[in-house]
Structures are given as structure tokens and as C-alpha cells.
Write an enzyme that holds these catalytic residues in place. Structure first.
Site, PDB file in Angstrom:
ATOM      1  N   GLN A 134       6.969 -17.501  64.708  1.00 42.10           N
ATOM      2  CA  GLN A 134       8.414 -18.300  63.844  1.00 42.10           C
ATOM      3  C   GLN A 134       9.552 -19.390  64.735  1.00 42.10           C
ATOM      4  O   GLN A 134      10.058 -19.980  64.450  1.00 42.10           O
ATOM      5  CB  GLN A 134       9.225 -16.992  63.415  1.00 42.10           C
ATOM      6  CG  GLN A 134      10.295 -16.772  63.781  1.00 42.10           C
ATOM      7  CD  GLN A 134      11.087 -15.208  63.325  1.00 42.10           C
ATOM      8  OE1 GLN A 134      10.495 -14.045  62.433  1.00 42.10           O
ATOM      9  NE2 GLN A 134      12.254 -15.466  62.945  1.00 42.10           N
ATOM     10  N   CYS A 141      12.065 -15.345  59.346  1.00 38.90           N
ATOM     11  CA  CYS A 141      11.056 -14.087  58.655  1.00 38.90           C
ATOM     12  C   CYS A 141      10.761 -13.082  57.040  1.00 38.90           C
ATOM     13  O   CYS A 141       9.785 -13.468  57.045  1.00 38.90           O
ATOM     14  CB  CYS A 141      12.116 -12.573  59.445  1.00 38.90           C
ATOM     15  SG  CYS A 141      13.607 -12.851  59.287  1.00 38.90           S
ATOM     16  N   HIS A 277      15.501  -7.303  59.519  1.00 42.58           N
ATOM     17  CA  HIS A 277      15.156  -8.842  59.745  1.00 42.58           C
ATOM     18  C   HIS A 277      13.594  -8.450  58.629  1.00 42.58           C
ATOM     19  O   HIS A 277      12.898  -7.299  58.042  1.00 42.58           O
ATOM     20  CB  HIS A 277      13.847  -8.239  60.868  1.00 42.58           C
ATOM     21  CG  HIS A 277      12.725  -8.416  61.544  1.00 42.58           C
ATOM     22  ND1 HIS A 277      12.931 -10.464  61.062  1.00 42.58           N
ATOM     23  CD2 HIS A 277      11.228  -8.368  61.493  1.00 42.58           C
ATOM     24  CE1 HIS A 277      11.385 -10.234  61.619  1.00 42.58           C
ATOM     25  NE2 HIS A 277      10.703  -9.652  62.628  1.00 42.58           N
ATOM     26  N   ASN A 298       4.355  -8.756  61.841  1.00 42.18           N
ATOM     27  CA  ASN A 298       5.238  -9.428  62.295  1.00 42.18           C
ATOM     28  C   ASN A 298       5.230 -11.054  62.574  1.00 42.18           C
ATOM     29  O   ASN A 298       4.126 -11.697  62.476  1.00 42.18           O
ATOM     30  CB  ASN A 298       6.231  -8.546  63.402  1.00 42.18           C
ATOM     31  CG  ASN A 298       8.050  -9.462  64.251  1.00 42.18           C
ATOM     32  OD1 ASN A 298       8.262 -10.059  63.042  1.00 42.18           O
ATOM     33  ND2 ASN A 298       8.397  -8.681  65.026  1.00 42.18           N
TER      34      ASN A 298
END
Ligand SMILES: *[C@@H]1O[C@H](CO)[C@@H](O)[C@H](O)[C@H]1NC(C)=O
Ligand SMILES: *[C@@H]1O[C@H](CO)[C@@H](O)[C@H](O)[C@H]1NC(C)=O
Ligand SMILES: *[C@@H]1O[C@H](CO)[C@@H](O)[C@H](O)[C@H]1NC(C)=O
Length: 331
Positions: A134, A141, A277, A298
Site C-alpha cells: 500500500q 488497508c 488495520h 497483508n
């Protein structure tokens, strides 16, 4: 390997190499490895202090890991020159649980008559696109978690894995009734609602930029759509939803994950309510030494964690809030 040779060479050369010499060497290598350039000398000095402080914490934790007192390892990565507070403000996206709960109309409950398998990994079945980054300075996120679950769910329906555009969500889902805030944060639920109304373009037609820009959604390039979305809470429900439906978007308290390198992450201190997150659960399993885990994708690049993934504690009282408010779309 390169690290080890360099280290041995240095030790051989100087005989008595102090910990601060090692830190200096690590600092120099860190700047090369992550192509860090600091604007001023003051900035470089400050970053060095933060790096050294983080590195000491990492080394201290890893001594406990080596002694078998921790189930996961920490390591240097692109975030090691950031204060935890800076990291939080640059990368993360907070969520108000009450507000998010209000957006959920349908809730998933695990079937009573079938048990989910003991482990599953959707990567092995081709339902997961590569890990992306990102970027620093973009709290997107929420957009990555949204595309992650939708890519998986779409693949399971159509048999085709198509990468979807986070940038589309960052640029276009900010006005009422979606209220996302681009790189300053957003909600997966609002992003799914946007896709339900408009669709979402493919990644290749609308690539990631990591800053909020003018909306360039083009309905000719839609890669997926959403019929509805289903909220999931509780670890048993999350396991069943993952096994029977595919990748699920989750919210967690990520405090302490900045330096995660590998193993089953276990942080009994983290909150199950401060969920800053968003990531994607793409499987779960059991590790001989670390116990039950969630396999989580992630969006911090492949230099973080286990090639971009983290294995988080499972069946430890909803640790870090992983099953507080999860969601997946019906496509
Ligand atoms: C969360 O949202 C609810 C409902 O919109 C609001 O009443 C509450 O003040 C919010 N909490 C925080 C901490 O912002
Ligand atoms: C939308 O995408 C199509 C197909 O890629 C392209 O032909 C068209 O010019 C695009 N429209 C705009 C307004 O960019
Ligand atoms: C948890 O909190 C205790 C007490 O504040 C602290 O000593 C410990 O290092 C913390 N553990 C982690 C993993 O953050």
C-alpha cells in the site's frame, strides 16, 4: 547468507566487534536495502536513533524467541526507521465498531451439521492474488482488504482470478453514502456497498498509485460485482466462513506488528476493540510450536512478515479482535 558472510568477515577483521558497531553496520545496510534517502542531516540522525531503538527491541524479542519463550520472530523491514506512532498514523485506518455494525444487515452462522476442515489455504487453490504494497503515507488497508476478499469470492464463483483496483475505491468511494477517506482511511463495508452499486474496475485497467486522485472509474473495465455482504463474528464462524465461502476481510489491532517477521504472532496485550488495520484471512491451520493460527494476507509488501503474510493466533480469545467484525461479499 550474505548477512552471515559479511558478519563473519567483520568479526574476523576487528576481533572485538561491539553491539554498537553491529548496529552501525545494520543501519548502513538498512538504508541500502530499502533505498532510504533522508532530506537533511537532522532527519538522518533522527531516523538513525529510531532505527537503533527499534533494532534493540527486535534483538531483545528475538533472544526470547531463540530461547523458546516467544512463538514469533521480529526483524528489520522497511518500517524500522519509523516510531510506532508514526507508523500508526501513516499506514492505518481506524474503525468505529458501533458505526460498522450498523452497516451489516446479514450475519453468518456456521452450519451445525458439518465441521470445517482442520486447515485450509486458499493460496494453494489459486484464489489469492500476489501481495501488494500500500506504500508509506497511504492508509488504504481497507481498500486492499476489500479487493482481497472479493477477488477470492469471485474466483470461487467464476474460476477466474482477476486482480481488482484498490485505486478505484480510494478515488471514487468518498462521497455520500460511502464516506471513505481515500488514503486517510475507510471502511471495507462502505467499499463493498460502493461496489454493490457501481462495480469495480480491474487492477490492470486502473492501477495502484498510493495517493488519492480524481475518480477514473470506467464501467467498460469492471472486473467484479457484489450482490450483498455478510458480517462474521466469533472465531468458529470465521473458520466456517473461510472454509465454506473463501477469503474473508478482517479487522485487527495491529499494534506490535510493525516488526513481525515470522511464526505465529501472539500478542496477549493487543485489543479486540481498537481495530486499526484491515487484512484478509485466506486460511487457517495449526503450527507445531505456535499452535492454532489464522493465515492472513497483508498489504505491506513482501519484505514484511512471511512474504507479506502473517500467521495470527487462533482460538486465543479472539486475539487482536480478528473475529470481532469480519465481512465477505456474496457475488
Ligand atoms: C462511534 O459511532 C457512534 C454511532 O455513529 C457514535 O455515537 C460514537 O460517538 C462513535 N464513537 C467514537 C469513539 O467515535
Ligand atoms: C473506458 O474503457 C474503454 C475500454 O478500455 C475505452 O475504450 C474507453 O475509452 C474508456 N473510457 C474513458 C472515458 O476513458
Ligand atoms: C505486554 O505488556 C507487558 C506489560 O506492560 C510488557 O512487559 C510486554 O512486553 C508486553 N508484550 C508485548 C508482546 O507487547
Amino acid at each position: 547468507m550474505k548477512t552471515l558472510i559479511l558478519f563473519v568477515a567483520l568479526v574476523g577483521y576487528t576481533q572485538a566487534l561491539s553491539y554498537s558497531d553491529v548496529l552501525e553496520e545494520e543501519w548502513n545496510r538498512f538504508q541500502l536495502d530499502y533505498t532510504k534517502f533522508y532530506q537533511t542531516e537532522d532527519e538522518a540522525l533522527l531516523r538513525r536513533l529510531i532505527f537503533v531503538d527499534n533494532k534493540r527491541r527486535i534483538d531483545k524479542h528475538n533472544r526470547r524467541f531463540m530461547a523458546g519463550k516467544e512463538s514469533y520472530e521480529m526483524g528489520v523491514n522497511q518500517f524500522t526507521d519509523l516510531l510506532p506512532k508514526e507508523f500508526q498514523s501513516q499506514m492505518l485506518s481506524s474503525l468505529n465498531i458501533t458505526e460498522a455494525e450498523g452497516l451489516i444487515d446479514f450475519r453468518y452462522t456456521a452450519p451445525r451439521d458439518v465441521d470445517p476442515p482442520s486447515s485450509i489455504d486458499w493460496r494453494a487453490r489459486g484464489a489469492v492474488t500476489p501481495v501488494m504494497d500500500q506504500g508509506e503515507n497511504c492508509g488504504s488497508c481497507w481498500a486492499f482488504a476489500t479487493t482481497g476478499t472479493l477477488e477470492g469470492q469471485t474466483f470461487l464463483k467464476t474460476g477466474r482470478l482477476v486482480s481488482l483496483s484498490e485505486q478505484n475505491l480510494i478515488d471514487c468511494s468518498n462521497d455520500a453514502p460511502y464516506y471513505n477517506e481515500g488514503c486517510k482511511g475507510g471502511l471495507e463495508l462502505n467499499a463493498l456497498m460502493y461496489i454493490m452499486h457501481k462495480g469495480i474496475d480491474t487492477e490492470s485497467s486502473y492501477p495502484y498509485r498510493g495517493t488519492q486522485q480524481k475518480c477514473r472509474f470506467n464501467s467498460s473495465n469492471i472486473g467484479a460485482s457484489v450482490e450483498a455482504f455478510i458480517g462474521v463474528s466469533g472465531e468458529a464462524n470465521l473458520a466456517a466462513a473461510t472454509a465454506f465461502h473463501g477469503p474473508v476481510s478482517v479487522r485487527v489491532d495491529s499494534e506490535g506488528m510493525q516488526s513481525y517477521k515470522g511464526g505465529v504472532y501472539n500478542n496477549p496485550n493487543c485489543s479486540d476493540e481498537i481495530l486499526d488495520h484491515a487484512m484478509v484471512v485466506v486460511g487457517y491451520g495449526n503450527d507445531k510450536s505456535g499452535g492454532d493460527y489464522w493465515l492472513v494476507k497483508n498489504s505491506w509488501g513482501t519484505t514484511w512478515g512471511e512474504n507479506g503474510y502473517i500467521r495470527m493466533s487462533r482460538n486465543r480469545n479472539n486475539q487482536c479482535g480478528i473475529a470481532t467484525i469480519a465481512v465477505f461479499p456474496i457475488v
